[in-house]
Design a protein around this motif. Structure first.
Motif, short mmCIF file in Angstrom:
data_model
loop_
_atom_site.label_atom_id
_atom_site.label_comp_id
_atom_site.label_asym_id
_atom_site.label_seq_id
_atom_site.Cartn_x
_atom_site.Cartn_y
_atom_site.Cartn_z
N GLU A 192 0.83 -1.21 0.00
CA GLU A 192 0.00 0.00 0.00
C GLU A 192 0.87 1.26 0.00
OE1 GLU A 192 -2.55 -0.58 3.35
OE2 GLU A 192 -3.78 -2.11 2.34
N LYS A 193 1.99 1.21 0.69
CA LYS A 193 2.90 2.35 0.72
C LYS A 193 3.47 2.64 -0.66
CE LYS A 193 6.92 4.15 3.25
NZ LYS A 193 7.94 3.84 4.30
N LEU A 194 3.61 1.59 -1.47
CA LEU A 194 4.11 1.77 -2.83
C LEU A 194 3.03 2.22 -3.81
CD1 LEU A 194 6.48 -1.34 -3.17
CD2 LEU A 194 7.16 1.06 -3.19
N GLY A 195 1.79 2.26 -3.34
CA GLY A 195 0.70 2.73 -4.19
C GLY A 195 -0.27 1.66 -4.66
N PHE A 196 -0.09 0.42 -4.22
CA PHE A 196 -0.99 -0.66 -4.60
C PHE A 196 -2.35 -0.49 -3.92
CE2 PHE A 196 2.97 -2.51 -5.87
CZ PHE A 196 2.69 -3.51 -6.79
N LYS A 197 -3.42 -0.85 -4.64
CA LYS A 197 -4.78 -0.75 -4.16
C LYS A 197 -5.42 -2.13 -4.04
CE LYS A 197 -4.31 3.73 -4.69
NZ LYS A 197 -4.10 4.63 -3.50
N LEU A 198 -6.08 -2.39 -2.93
CA LEU A 198 -6.79 -3.65 -2.74
C LEU A 198 -8.02 -3.69 -3.65
CD1 LEU A 198 -7.30 -6.32 -1.20
CD2 LEU A 198 -8.50 -4.96 0.54
N ILE A 199 -8.14 -4.74 -4.49
CA ILE A 199 -9.26 -4.80 -5.43
C ILE A 199 -10.07 -6.08 -5.34
CG2 ILE A 199 -8.20 -3.23 -7.12
CD1 ILE A 199 -7.50 -5.79 -8.78
N ASP A 200 -9.53 -7.13 -4.73
CA ASP A 200 -10.26 -8.39 -4.76
C ASP A 200 -9.62 -9.38 -3.77
OD1 ASP A 200 -12.11 -10.25 -5.56
OD2 ASP A 200 -11.44 -10.40 -7.64
N SER A 201 -10.20 -10.55 -3.67
CA SER A 201 -9.58 -11.66 -2.94
C SER A 201 -9.85 -12.94 -3.71
CB SER A 201 -10.10 -11.76 -1.51
OG SER A 201 -11.48 -12.07 -1.49
N ILE A 202 -8.93 -13.89 -3.64
CA ILE A 202 -9.03 -15.13 -4.40
C ILE A 202 -8.69 -16.31 -3.50
CG2 ILE A 202 -8.60 -14.13 -6.67
CD1 ILE A 202 -5.67 -14.87 -6.38
#
Length: 269
Positions: free
Chosen positions: A251-261
């Motif tokens: 998240e600090k690098l800019g990734f966004k949570l979008i789903d789970s598998i």
């Protein structure tokens, strides 16, 4: 149907963040060395509309299974699985939560207890293109980056939390077939690494304990993000439920949570 795989792939082209969609099928289209070991099945002749498929890779001592649908009947997908009479040990890789009941019913049909299944759930994180474009990949002093070779597979496997009887072969395949990067010191010693899975997500990110807090993990992810984005694919990462440290890192690098598998190992009959 192999000559129609590209048509099935393109059904998923509107959402490149789908880990069991465009990029997965595209990888198998371009892996000629795996062609004779891979088959794709669909439920009916309307597959171009609903995109329902089961992809099976006969991978030495187990079956690697991927399944998905855009708007098809889950009952038809379940019936398709049943009709294939899959009796070998199988890994169901990274399927959406909406398909969990389908896989669970398949396992129950085989007389298996759901409580005894080897099952893992992960979050899916997505890195927007604007974040990739802003990344600075300036090297750290006395460190250079290079792709991994098969000689590094044993070390990667040794430090993987999910190490198993199958993992070394899996890691060798990832190194040989997909993008990877390692951070090396001036003597050529491997200090940290990051791989990419067949589904397209970042995997096996690890820094040896003595070389942590130098920014190596961040550097490797930024490098991999640039390399993946250059191919036209989306930059994705999967993180196991409960791994809050990794979540905060991405998240600090800019990734966004979008789903789970979900990943499920089904024993053979």
């Amino acid at each position: 149907m192999r000559n129609q795989w590209s048509l099935l792939r393109d059904v998923y082209q509107e959402d490149r963040t789908n880990l069991t969609g465009y990029d997965l099928i595209n990888i198998y289209i371009n892996c000629n060395d795996k062609a004779h070991d891979v088959k794709i099945y669909t439920t009916n002749n309307d597959w171009l509309e609903h995109g329902t498929f089961v992809l099976i890779h006969d991978n030495i001592n187990k079956l690697d299974i991927y399944l998905n649908t855009l708007n098809g009947s889950l009952r038809e997908l379940e019936n398709l699985l049943s009709s294939l009479q899959l009796n070998d040990r199988a890994w169901f890789f990274g399927y959406r939560q909406a398909l969990k009941l389908t896989v669970n019913n398949f396992c129950l049909e085989r007389g298996l207890s759901l409580k005894k299944l080897d099952q893992m759930e992960t979050y899916v994180y997505y890195l927007p293109k604007r974040a990739v474009e802003s990344f600075n990949c300036r090297l750290i002093a006395d460190i250079y980056l290079a792709s991994l070779s098969l000689n590094h597979a044993a070390l990667v496997d040794e430090h993987w939390p999910y190490r198993s009887s199958d993992s070394l072969a899996l890691i060798k395949d990832r190194i040989q077939s997909y993008i990877s990067v390692g951070a090396f010191d001036g003597n050529g010693q491997l200090l940290a690494w990051c791989l990419r899975s067949v589904q397209g997500s970042l995997s096996n990110l690890y820094v040896l304990p003595s070389y942590r807090r130098l920014g190596l993990a961040s550097l490797l992810v930024r490098h991999m993000a640039k390399e993946i984005a250059a191919t036209g694919a989306e930059v994705l990462a999967t993180i196991a439920f409960g791994n809050e440290i990794s979540q905060l890192f991405f998240e600090k690098l800019g990734f966004k949570l979008i789903d789970s598998i979900v990943f499920t190992m089904v024993p053979g009959l």
